[in-house]
Design an enzyme around this catalytic site. Structure first.
Site, PDB file in Angstrom:
ATOM      1  NE  ARG A  10      24.620  -2.550   1.008  1.00 40.56           N
ATOM      2  CZ  ARG A  10      25.360  -3.538   0.565  1.00 40.56           C
ATOM      3  NH1 ARG A  10      25.433  -3.796  -0.730  1.00 40.56           N
ATOM      4  NH2 ARG A  10      26.079  -4.272   1.384  1.00 40.56           N
TER       5      ARG A  10
ATOM      6  CE1 TYR B 294      14.803  -2.310   5.857  1.00 37.88           C
ATOM      7  CE2 TYR B 294      17.134  -2.290   5.304  1.00 37.88           C
ATOM      8  CZ  TYR B 294      16.123  -2.476   6.228  1.00 37.88           C
ATOM      9  OH  TYR B 294      16.423  -2.802   7.527  1.00 37.88           O
TER      10      TYR B 294
ATOM     11  N   GLY C  48      20.279   1.556   1.645  1.00 38.01           N
ATOM     12  CA  GLY C  48      21.138   2.021   0.559  1.00 38.01           C
ATOM     13  C   GLY C  48      20.494   1.941  -0.820  1.00 38.01           C
TER      14      GLY C  48
ATOM     15  CE  LYS D  24      26.501   1.767   2.547  1.00 30.52           C
ATOM     16  NZ  LYS D  24      27.663   1.212   3.212  1.00 30.52           N
TER      17      LYS D  24
ATOM     18  CG  HIS E  39      31.997   0.519   3.068  1.00 28.03           C
ATOM     19  ND1 HIS E  39      31.738  -0.837   3.011  1.00 28.03           N
ATOM     20  CD2 HIS E  39      30.996   1.045   3.814  1.00 28.03           C
ATOM     21  CE1 HIS E  39      30.629  -1.106   3.692  1.00 28.03           C
ATOM     22  NE2 HIS E  39      30.165   0.008   4.190  1.00 28.03           N
TER      23      HIS E  39
ATOM     24  CB  SER F 265      27.726  -4.519   4.530  1.00 28.64           C
ATOM     25  OG  SER F 265      27.970  -3.587   3.505  1.00 28.64           O
TER      26      SER F 265
ATOM     27  CB  CYS G  66      32.399  -6.787   8.817  1.00 28.96           C
ATOM     28  SG  CYS G  66      31.830  -8.119   7.749  1.00 28.96           S
TER      29      CYS G  66
ATOM     30  CB  THR H   8      28.116   0.956  13.630  1.00 31.40           C
ATOM     31  OG1 THR H   8      27.718   1.263  12.292  1.00 31.40           O
ATOM     32  CG2 THR H   8      27.367   1.849  14.606  1.00 31.40           C
ATOM     33  CG  ASN H   9      29.404  -2.841  17.205  1.00 32.98           C
ATOM     34  OD1 ASN H   9      29.062  -2.966  18.368  1.00 32.98           O
ATOM     35  ND2 ASN H   9      28.595  -3.077  16.190  1.00 32.98           N
TER      36      ASN H   9
ATOM     37  CG  ASP I 261      28.462   2.984   6.047  1.00 38.10           C
ATOM     38  OD1 ASP I 261      28.831   1.827   6.332  1.00 38.10           O
ATOM     39  OD2 ASP I 261      27.780   3.238   5.042  1.00 38.10           O
TER      40      ASP I 261
ATOM     41  CG  ASN J   1      20.308  -5.332   6.780  1.00 41.31           C
ATOM     42  OD1 ASN J   1      21.305  -4.875   7.350  1.00 41.31           O
ATOM     43  ND2 ASN J   1      19.819  -4.779   5.681  1.00 41.31           N
TER      44      ASN J   1
ATOM     45  NE  ARG K  53      21.628  -2.082   8.118  1.00 40.66           N
ATOM     46  CZ  ARG K  53      22.942  -2.033   7.911  1.00 40.66           C
ATOM     47  NH1 ARG K  53      23.650  -1.001   8.310  1.00 40.66           N
ATOM     48  NH2 ARG K  53      23.555  -3.016   7.299  1.00 40.66           N
TER      49      ARG K  53
ATOM     50  NE  ARG L 270      30.223 -10.476  10.132  1.00 38.91           N
ATOM     51  CZ  ARG L 270      29.706 -10.580  11.361  1.00 38.91           C
ATOM     52  NH1 ARG L 270      29.812 -11.712  12.038  1.00 38.91           N
ATOM     53  NH2 ARG L 270      29.070  -9.569  11.902  1.00 38.91           N
TER      54      ARG L 270
ATOM     55  CE1 TYR M 179      30.090  -6.159  19.197  1.00 39.51           C
ATOM     56  CE2 TYR M 179      30.710  -8.143  20.395  1.00 39.51           C
ATOM     57  CZ  TYR M 179      29.938  -7.508  19.439  1.00 39.51           C
ATOM     58  OH  TYR M 179      29.028  -8.231  18.706  1.00 39.51           O
TER      59      TYR M 179
END
Ligand code: GTP
Ligand code: SPV
Ligand code: MN
Length: 601
Positions: free
Chosen positions: A73, A215, A217, A224, A244, A266, A268, A271-272, A291, A381, A383, A414, A509
């Site tokens: 992005r 690419y 978003g 987004k 988000h 983003s 951070c 998804t995990n 997301d 990044n 994906r 983070r 995780y």
């Protein structure tokens, strides 16, 4: 499709007008079928955009390599063009909508020469949901079409729902690379000059104009651009929220199910977290979204969250059978990989995939790569684009048009120091304060320097379509829209604490389930907590640490209140708050003052 498959006059006129402006060689109306998807993929293989992967190892999978200038992005090229500058606020780039349109009309003029203009009808949200939003994206990128088919509900059914008079969000996208007669195309056409890329939103008109990037978003405009920036501005007016956030379901060994939403910036960990495999026996996590969440007050007064997307556009590096086995199972077939490495067997590879690096590979730039060459094989990044339905732990209610009732909101980022592993807010206002003061180190998800601490309120800094001060007020206003006891509890988490030597203090995780368990216990009123100046923290024996190797000293650090760190934190939050001037809600000033007093600073 040769004939125009709609009777919607507004749509027909607009498509004609844009085709004329861009001088597209053809106009193609997407029907969303498998046959169409397969045909476009094959065309991209011929054009060199797609490399088919080994069909035995990765059936139905393709690899795309983007241009080196087009990998993430572009926040400094992203604009909110509201009529009044004040409405975009201090955290957004603003330009006068008329001036922007004049300038971009110039860019769009002839920009699709030699290319097909695809008409993509898509729905954000299940088609049968009363809160779904229809968009039409006009694009000259077949890569965008096939990605949109995974990420959204796309095709003929959307036009049928739109009917003759329905309204839609107008989304125009061009890679900005017209082809002269006879000119050979490149694998990833785009505008290579970063200063000529534009991702532009017109919130009052509900329109999106994107130019120069193909690419993520920047180009998949349902994500987004529509589902966050435009939707957040609609949501404010209509009394709901576009966030988000992941949506997950957590079930305890006793069979009690809680739905939780989590907002992290983003790259951070959304998804995990969304599809994690709990390390605690007997606990289960099911995924509803990774997301974006659209949230509104339900008839029973609770907040209901719905995922407007239908796929995952997930960060590849770091994804492994150890960190995220369910993502690994999701991407075994029918997945598009972008900017990962290609192995000699025709499979994919990336850093921290949990399997040894291949002796040689082709890296994301298409160059020969060996483990000792000093370069990363995959872009940070890189994906995968994969259908949500392929996730082995997708929740049965993930397409429920009404959404699911939320018991807790998690915020995080983070933070190598200061911010504890988990911290529960005292009240809704304190929770909104926590969300508004979210900070995180920047990542490769956006172009620019990574690893720099910045304030990213509610993980929405790049995605809030209006004045951030008004957005804070909107969050606070939710308390007036329902009974406070029905609002989700709010927590702040931090999986990213580091030791002075730079090692992760917390395993993260699947072990984050230990924190989720405490969150559930707090919801149910059984979790053990100690009240501190910054919030309710788990007592020394509050977290289930059975089987965990983390040392007691590290646990102490993870759950400590560090006065010096908080001193600096408060100064930084104050400085950020100053940006919002008179738009900063009094309730948040009060929360900041309260925190200072409790800390004695
Ligand atoms: P966007 O798609 O950009 O919004 O990102 P996201 O928030 O979904 O992040 P994602 O889950 O893809 O994680 C990004 C990176 O963080 C990956 O490289 C992960 O391996 C890493 N990560 C995720 N969760 C954890 C965790 O609990 N601990 C640590 N140390 N790293 C994590
Ligand atoms: C993010 O950057 O937060 C993403 C990836 O989810 S993108 O779709 O490119 O915005
Ligand atoms: Mn994201």
């Amino acid at each position: 499709m040769s004939t125009v498959p709609t009777t919607n006059r507004k749509l027909m006129d607009w498509v004609k007008e844009v085709a004329k402006l861009t001088q597209a060689a053809n106009v193609y109306w997407c029907d969303g079928s498998q046959a169409e998807y397969d045909r476009l993929c094959q065309e991209m293989v011929k054009a060199g955009t797609f490399t088919p992967l080994n069909q035995k190892l990765r059936p139905g999978c393709f690899l795309a390599r983007s241009h080196v200038s087009d990998v993430a992005r572009v926040e400094d090229r992203t604009y909110i063009c509201s009529q009044a500058k004040e409405d975009a606020g201090p955290t957004n780039n603003w330009a006068d909508p008329n001036e922007m349109k004049t300038m971009m009309t110039g860019l769009y003029s002839g920009c699709m020469q030699g290319r097909t203009m695809y008409v993509i009808p898509f729905s954000m949200g299940p088609l049968d949901s009363p809160i779904a939003k229809i968009g039409i994206e006009l694009t000259d990128s077949a890569y965008v079409v096939v990605n949109m088919r995974i990420m959204t509900r796309m095709g003929k059914a959307v036009l049928d729902k739109l009917g003759a008079t329905g309204s839609f969000v107008e989304c125009i996208h061009s890679v900005g690379a017209p082809l002269k007669p006879g000119q050979k195309d490149v694998a990833w056409p785009c505008e290579p000059d970063p200063a000529k890329k534009y991702i532009v939103h017109f919130p009052e008109e509900q329109a999106i104009w994107s130019y120069g990037s193909g690419y993520g978003g920047n180009a998949l405009l349902g994500k987004k651009c529509l589902a966050l920036r435009i939707a957040s501005s609609i949501a404010r007016k209509e009394g709901w929220m576009a966030e988000h956030m992941v949506i997950l379901a957590l079930t305890s060994p006793a069979g009690k199910k809680h739905y939780v939403c989590a907002a992290f910036p983003s790259a951070c960990g959304k998804t995990n977290l969304a599809m994690m495999q709990p390390s605690l026996p007997g606990w289960s996590v099911k995924c509803l979204g990774d997301d974006i969440a659209w949230i509104r007050v339900g008839e029973d007064g609770r907040l209901y969250a719905m995922n407007p997307e239908s796929g995952f556009f997930g960060v590849a590096p770091g994804t492994s059978n150890q960190s995220n086995p369910n993502a690994m199972k999701t991407i075994v077939k029918d997945t598009i990989f972008t900017n990962v490495a290609l192995t000699p067997e025709g499979d994919i590879w990336w850093e921290d995939m949990g399997i040894p690096a291949p002796a040689k590979a082709i890296d994301w730039e298409g160059k020969e790569w060996t483990p000792d060459c000093g370069r990363k094989a995959a872009h940070a990044n890189a994906r995968f684009t994969a259908p949500a339905a392929q996730c082995p732990v997708i929740d049965e209610d993930w397409q429920n048009p009404a959404g699911v009732p939320i018991s807790a909101f998690l915020f995080g980022g983070r933070r190598p120091s200061t911010i504890p592993l988990v911290n529960e807010a005292f009240s809704w206002e304190h929770g909104v304060f926590m969300g508004s003061s979210t900070g995180s180190e920047t990542t490769a998800a956006a172009l620019g320097k990574a690893g720099v601490l910045r304030r990213d309120p509610f993980a929405m800094l790049p995605f809030c379509g209006y004045h951030m001060g008004d957005y804070f007020a909107h969050w606070l206003s939710m308390a007036g829209r329902t009974d406070r006891s029905k609002l989700p509890k709010v927590f702040f988490v931090n999986w990213f604490r580091k030791s002075p030597e730079g090692k992760w203090l917390w395993p993260g995780y699947g072990d984050n389930s230990r924190v989720l368990k405490w969150v559930c216990e707090r919801i149910e009123g059984t979790g053990k907590a100690v009240k501190t100046a910054i919030g309710n923290l788990p007592t020394a024996d509050g977290l289930d640490l059975s089987g965990l190797k983390t040392t007691p000293e590290d646990m102490k650090q993870l759950l400590a209140v560090d006065p010096e760190g908080w001193n600096a934190e408060i100064a930084d939050i104050s400085a950020n708050y100053d940006k919002f001037g008179a738009k900063l809600p009094a309730a948040l000033k009060k929360e900041l003052e309260g925190l200072k007093q409790r800390l004695g600073v």
